[in-house]
Scaffold this motif. Structure first.
Motif, PDB file in Angstrom:
ATOM      1  N   GLY A  85       6.814   0.971   4.900  1.00  0.00           N
ATOM      2  CA  GLY A  85       5.570   1.193   4.163  1.00  0.00           C
ATOM      3  C   GLY A  85       4.702  -0.052   4.111  1.00  0.00           C
ATOM      4  O   GLY A  85       3.474   0.018   4.210  1.00  0.00           O
ATOM      5  N   MET A  88       3.093  -0.398   7.443  1.00  0.00           N
ATOM      6  CA  MET A  88       1.951   0.521   7.543  1.00  0.00           C
ATOM      7  C   MET A  88       0.762   0.020   6.726  1.00  0.00           C
ATOM      8  O   MET A  88      -0.389   0.127   7.172  1.00  0.00           O
ATOM      9  CB  MET A  88       2.368   1.919   7.084  1.00  0.00           C
ATOM     10  CG  MET A  88       3.370   2.587   8.011  1.00  0.00           C
ATOM     11  SD  MET A  88       4.038   4.123   7.340  1.00  0.00           S
ATOM     12  CE  MET A  88       2.565   5.160   7.410  1.00  0.00           C
ATOM     13  N   ALA A  89       1.015  -0.525   5.542  1.00  0.00           N
ATOM     14  CA  ALA A  89      -0.077  -1.046   4.713  1.00  0.00           C
ATOM     15  C   ALA A  89      -0.759  -2.225   5.390  1.00  0.00           C
ATOM     16  O   ALA A  89      -1.995  -2.325   5.391  1.00  0.00           O
ATOM     17  CB  ALA A  89       0.455  -1.443   3.337  1.00  0.00           C
ATOM     18  N   GLU A  92      -2.936  -1.142   7.981  1.00  0.00           N
ATOM     19  CA  GLU A  92      -3.997  -0.325   7.392  1.00  0.00           C
ATOM     20  C   GLU A  92      -3.958   1.126   7.864  1.00  0.00           C
ATOM     21  O   GLU A  92      -4.999   1.758   8.056  1.00  0.00           O
ATOM     22  CB  GLU A  92      -5.367  -0.962   7.633  1.00  0.00           C
ATOM     23  CG  GLU A  92      -5.482  -2.330   6.989  1.00  0.00           C
ATOM     24  CD  GLU A  92      -6.832  -2.982   7.204  1.00  0.00           C
ATOM     25  OE1 GLU A  92      -7.652  -2.485   8.013  1.00  0.00           O
ATOM     26  OE2 GLU A  92      -7.068  -4.020   6.561  1.00  0.00           O
ATOM     27  N   THR A  93      -2.739   1.680   8.018  1.00  0.00           N
ATOM     28  CA  THR A  93      -2.621   3.097   8.363  1.00  0.00           C
ATOM     29  C   THR A  93      -2.350   3.950   7.130  1.00  0.00           C
ATOM     30  O   THR A  93      -2.810   5.085   7.062  1.00  0.00           O
ATOM     31  CB  THR A  93      -1.517   3.335   9.415  1.00  0.00           C
ATOM     32  OG1 THR A  93      -0.285   2.820   8.926  1.00  0.00           O
ATOM     33  CG2 THR A  93      -1.872   2.660  10.726  1.00  0.00           C
ATOM     34  N   SER A  94      -1.605   3.403   6.160  1.00  0.00           N
ATOM     35  CA  SER A  94      -1.323   4.117   4.916  1.00  0.00           C
ATOM     36  C   SER A  94      -0.572   3.189   3.979  1.00  0.00           C
ATOM     37  O   SER A  94       0.174   2.326   4.426  1.00  0.00           O
ATOM     38  CB  SER A  94      -0.476   5.369   5.182  1.00  0.00           C
ATOM     39  OG  SER A  94      -0.098   5.981   3.965  1.00  0.00           O
ATOM     40  N   GLU A  95      -0.770   3.390   2.696  1.00  0.00           N
ATOM     41  CA  GLU A  95      -0.030   2.630   1.698  1.00  0.00           C
ATOM     42  C   GLU A  95       0.977   3.503   0.955  1.00  0.00           C
ATOM     43  O   GLU A  95       1.702   3.025   0.087  1.00  0.00           O
ATOM     44  CB  GLU A  95      -0.993   1.987   0.700  1.00  0.00           C
ATOM     45  CG  GLU A  95      -1.870   0.924   1.321  1.00  0.00           C
ATOM     46  CD  GLU A  95      -2.779   0.252   0.302  1.00  0.00           C
ATOM     47  OE1 GLU A  95      -2.702   0.591  -0.904  1.00  0.00           O
ATOM     48  OE2 GLU A  95      -3.563  -0.612   0.713  1.00  0.00           O
ATOM     49  N   THR A  96       1.039   4.772   1.309  1.00  0.00           N
ATOM     50  CA  THR A  96       1.858   5.735   0.569  1.00  0.00           C
ATOM     51  C   THR A  96       3.334   5.367   0.560  1.00  0.00           C
ATOM     52  O   THR A  96       3.974   5.359  -0.501  1.00  0.00           O
ATOM     53  CB  THR A  96       1.664   7.154   1.139  1.00  0.00           C
ATOM     54  OG1 THR A  96       0.272   7.484   1.082  1.00  0.00           O
ATOM     55  CG2 THR A  96       2.453   8.173   0.352  1.00  0.00           C
ATOM     56  N   LEU A  97       3.910   5.060   1.724  1.00  0.00           N
ATOM     57  CA  LEU A  97       5.335   4.722   1.765  1.00  0.00           C
ATOM     58  C   LEU A  97       5.626   3.450   0.977  1.00  0.00           C
ATOM     59  O   LEU A  97       6.663   3.361   0.302  1.00  0.00           O
ATOM     60  CB  LEU A  97       5.825   4.559   3.202  1.00  0.00           C
ATOM     61  CG  LEU A  97       6.090   5.815   4.004  1.00  0.00           C
ATOM     62  CD1 LEU A  97       6.655   5.447   5.382  1.00  0.00           C
ATOM     63  CD2 LEU A  97       7.027   6.756   3.287  1.00  0.00           C
ATOM     64  N   LYS A  99       4.065   2.373  -1.622  1.00  0.00           N
ATOM     65  CA  LYS A  99       3.989   2.724  -3.045  1.00  0.00           C
ATOM     66  C   LYS A  99       5.234   3.495  -3.480  1.00  0.00           C
ATOM     67  O   LYS A  99       5.824   3.187  -4.526  1.00  0.00           O
ATOM     68  CB  LYS A  99       2.739   3.544  -3.315  1.00  0.00           C
ATOM     69  CG  LYS A  99       1.454   2.744  -3.198  1.00  0.00           C
ATOM     70  CD  LYS A  99       0.243   3.624  -3.352  1.00  0.00           C
ATOM     71  CE  LYS A  99      -1.037   2.822  -3.177  1.00  0.00           C
ATOM     72  NZ  LYS A  99      -2.238   3.650  -3.287  1.00  0.00           N
TER      73      LYS A  99
END
Length: 123
Positions: A85, A88-89, A92-97, A99
């Motif tokens: 995660g 990915m953050a 800059e693809t997603s911060e969901t994992l 979090k």
């Protein structure tokens, strides 16, 4: 060492080996962009899991309880979600994992605090 203690310590060793290999790869390539994820793998995965393993080895009454198995599961979920995660953050693809992994990691630590407090009263 056996049971939960051995599981935590074995996972700590896996995290340490993967973390060290990743650090060597970053050094060799000169690309340290993902160092925060590497640091979390080493700190939470290696150091945290090793401390949990040592505690459960020293306090076998805590290791024998079902809550210790729940702790192991939540701790593993935390690292497995958080490290990719963070990657990915950073990309800059997603911060969901990141979090979700962070929530699992703090839940794991809070659960460990509860185990420590309640086990301390037993001894």
């Amino acid at each position: 060492m056996r049971g939960i203690s051995k599981a935590f310590f074995g996972l700590a060793l896996v995290c340490a080996i993967v973390g060290m290999a990743w650090g060597i790869q970053m050094s060799a390539s000169g690309d340290h962009l993902l160092s925060p994820a590497h640091a979390h793998l080493n700190l939470i995965g290696y150091v945290g899991f090793a401390i949990f393993g040592i505690y459960y080895h020293l306090v076998p009454s805590a290791a024998e309880k079902m809550i210790a198995k729940i702790h192991l599961a939540i701790a593993v979920v935390g690292v497995v979600l958080m490290v990719p995660g963070i990657v990915m953050a950073i990309r800059e693809t997603s911060e969901t994992l990141a979090k979700l992994g962070s929530i699992a990691a703090i839940a794991s630590m809070l659960l460990f605090a509860w185990i420590f407090i309640t086990s301390s009263r037993e001894t």
